[in-house]
Design a protein around this motif. Sequence first.
Motif, PDB file in Angstrom:
ATOM      1  N   HIS A  95       0.865  -1.237   0.046  1.00  0.00           N
ATOM      2  CA  HIS A  95      -0.050   0.021   0.105  1.00  0.00           C
ATOM      3  C   HIS A  95       0.886   1.167  -0.222  1.00  0.00           C
ATOM      4  O   HIS A  95       2.292   1.282   0.051  1.00  0.00           O
ATOM      5  CB  HIS A  95      -1.086   0.020   1.064  1.00  0.00           C
ATOM      6  CG  HIS A  95      -0.427   0.028   2.530  1.00  0.00           C
ATOM      7  ND1 HIS A  95       0.363  -1.035   2.991  1.00  0.00           N
ATOM      8  CD2 HIS A  95      -0.283   0.993   3.374  1.00  0.00           C
ATOM      9  CE1 HIS A  95       0.845  -0.635   4.436  1.00  0.00           C
ATOM     10  NE2 HIS A  95       0.191   0.473   4.535  1.00  0.00           N
ATOM     11  N   HIS A  97       1.810   3.750   1.898  1.00  0.00           N
ATOM     12  CA  HIS A  97       2.361   4.384   2.945  1.00  0.00           C
ATOM     13  C   HIS A  97       3.938   4.246   2.839  1.00  0.00           C
ATOM     14  O   HIS A  97       4.501   3.070   2.386  1.00  0.00           O
ATOM     15  CB  HIS A  97       2.074   3.946   4.515  1.00  0.00           C
ATOM     16  CG  HIS A  97       0.600   4.265   4.529  1.00  0.00           C
ATOM     17  ND1 HIS A  97      -0.254   3.352   5.451  1.00  0.00           N
ATOM     18  CD2 HIS A  97      -0.321   5.247   4.599  1.00  0.00           C
ATOM     19  CE1 HIS A  97      -1.556   3.948   5.705  1.00  0.00           C
ATOM     20  NE2 HIS A  97      -1.552   5.197   4.893  1.00  0.00           N
ATOM     21  N   HIS A 100       6.234   1.422   3.523  1.00  0.00           N
ATOM     22  CA  HIS A 100       6.080   0.396   2.296  1.00  0.00           C
ATOM     23  C   HIS A 100       6.724   0.899   0.983  1.00  0.00           C
ATOM     24  O   HIS A 100       7.113  -0.176   0.280  1.00  0.00           O
ATOM     25  CB  HIS A 100       4.622  -0.054   2.346  1.00  0.00           C
ATOM     26  CG  HIS A 100       4.132  -0.515   3.635  1.00  0.00           C
ATOM     27  ND1 HIS A 100       3.918  -1.605   4.020  1.00  0.00           N
ATOM     28  CD2 HIS A 100       3.805   0.141   4.747  1.00  0.00           C
ATOM     29  CE1 HIS A 100       3.556  -1.825   5.358  1.00  0.00           C
ATOM     30  NE2 HIS A 100       3.432  -0.616   5.767  1.00  0.00           N
ATOM     31  N   HIS A 199      -7.444   0.961   5.985  1.00  0.00           N
ATOM     32  CA  HIS A 199      -6.274   1.498   6.465  1.00  0.00           C
ATOM     33  C   HIS A 199      -5.683   2.269   5.263  1.00  0.00           C
ATOM     34  O   HIS A 199      -4.999   3.232   5.384  1.00  0.00           O
ATOM     35  CB  HIS A 199      -5.210   0.514   6.812  1.00  0.00           C
ATOM     36  CG  HIS A 199      -3.659   0.878   7.239  1.00  0.00           C
ATOM     37  ND1 HIS A 199      -3.593   1.756   8.138  1.00  0.00           N
ATOM     38  CD2 HIS A 199      -2.669   0.707   6.428  1.00  0.00           C
ATOM     39  CE1 HIS A 199      -2.311   1.841   8.160  1.00  0.00           C
ATOM     40  NE2 HIS A 199      -1.719   1.250   7.104  1.00  0.00           N
ATOM     41  N   ASP A 218      -0.057  -4.021   6.549  1.00  0.00           N
ATOM     42  CA  ASP A 218      -0.706  -3.324   7.780  1.00  0.00           C
ATOM     43  C   ASP A 218      -1.903  -3.979   7.881  1.00  0.00           C
ATOM     44  O   ASP A 218      -2.731  -3.422   8.929  1.00  0.00           O
ATOM     45  CB  ASP A 218      -0.541  -2.058   7.691  1.00  0.00           C
ATOM     46  CG  ASP A 218       0.869  -1.465   7.880  1.00  0.00           C
ATOM     47  OD1 ASP A 218       1.617  -2.182   8.378  1.00  0.00           O
ATOM     48  OD2 ASP A 218       0.792  -0.218   7.635  1.00  0.00           O
TER      49      ASP A 218
HETATM   50 ZN   LIG Z   1       0.447   1.414   6.479  1.00  0.00          ZN
END
Ligand SMILES: [Zn+2]
Length: 351
Positions: A95, A97, A100, A199, A218
């Motif tokens: 994802h 963020h 990552h 998320h 996550d």
């Molecule tokens: Zn995350």
Amino acid sequence: MVDNMSRRGFDPLTYRFEDAIPASGGVTQLADGVFWVRMPMAGRLNHINVWLIRDDQGWTVVDTGLFREDVQRCWQNIFRQHLQGLPVTRVIATHLHSDHTGLAGWICQQFDCELWMSRSDFFMCKVMAADGPADVPEDAIRFYRRAGFTAARLERYRQRFGQFGANISPLPAGYQRIQDGQYINIGGREWRAIIGHGHAPEHVCLYCPELKLIIAGDQILPKITPNVSVNPSEPRANPLRDFINSCGRFREVLPPDLLVLPAHESLYHGLHERLTALIDWHEVALEKLYELCAEPKRAVDVFPALFKSAITDGSYFPATGEAIAHLHCALERRMVSVTEDDEGVAWWQQA
Ligand SMILES: [Zn+2]
């Protein structure tokens, strides 16, 4: 992220590979062709788990760690010592963020390989990384004023704005899209993409039936619940409904006996128990929120319903987003109603 262990009282999960946790930048083999790598991070979490999978002509990397020199040094060391002289042939980011995606662009550039992501996360990551410090939009300020931010907090927001891009090396112009249900062949094995919501817009989990394991990012963490936040980019969103629905769906489509490879903390068995606990934790939080809203409250007043520990300066923003997520879920369920005062601040009360 919320530490919710103490609230549940007992832990139904069985932790695995506890005696083989890799050191920072270290590598542990988990299964045939699947390796666990830990990258350093600042803060209470202090690490992210990322994954190396032996592919046909080289290696697939899943998640990368932040765009920081110490993490780059860890990768360079891995490239030299752990890839058997073979290249990275693909980077998958679960994802958007930055822990990552931080080095995804850099690794793709080093090896001239492809980046694979979900569509929403690829583009949202690009948009967020493009925000510069001077670009604070007025509707974002209104959003946080509505949540109950003081003038000083709003000033902190202005100062922090546009920092996202600093932890991400530039992404490539193009990417390969990962969709829900898609099979991805990695090194002769099928991995199925299962997409979760709440998320991140479209969080990719990778499930390998043959090896009985799932890379969970996550979405399904042990010990902590992933941050589920409403942000100024979609001020009326209800990501908590999406997150709870995803947990329920994962429990229906995934077998219970998978080894879960989360992005933070330990590997574990007990996937269905964990999914149930995540749903329960949010349902209990919604009940507490309802009780707390016997008297009108602002978003920043409801932290005690959600968080056991005191909210610090650093956690104030994600805590606010998470509080609004719970309020929006409660609003959609008609548990609470909301009115705005003359200052544009929203007050939430039991319906
Ligand atoms: Zn995350």
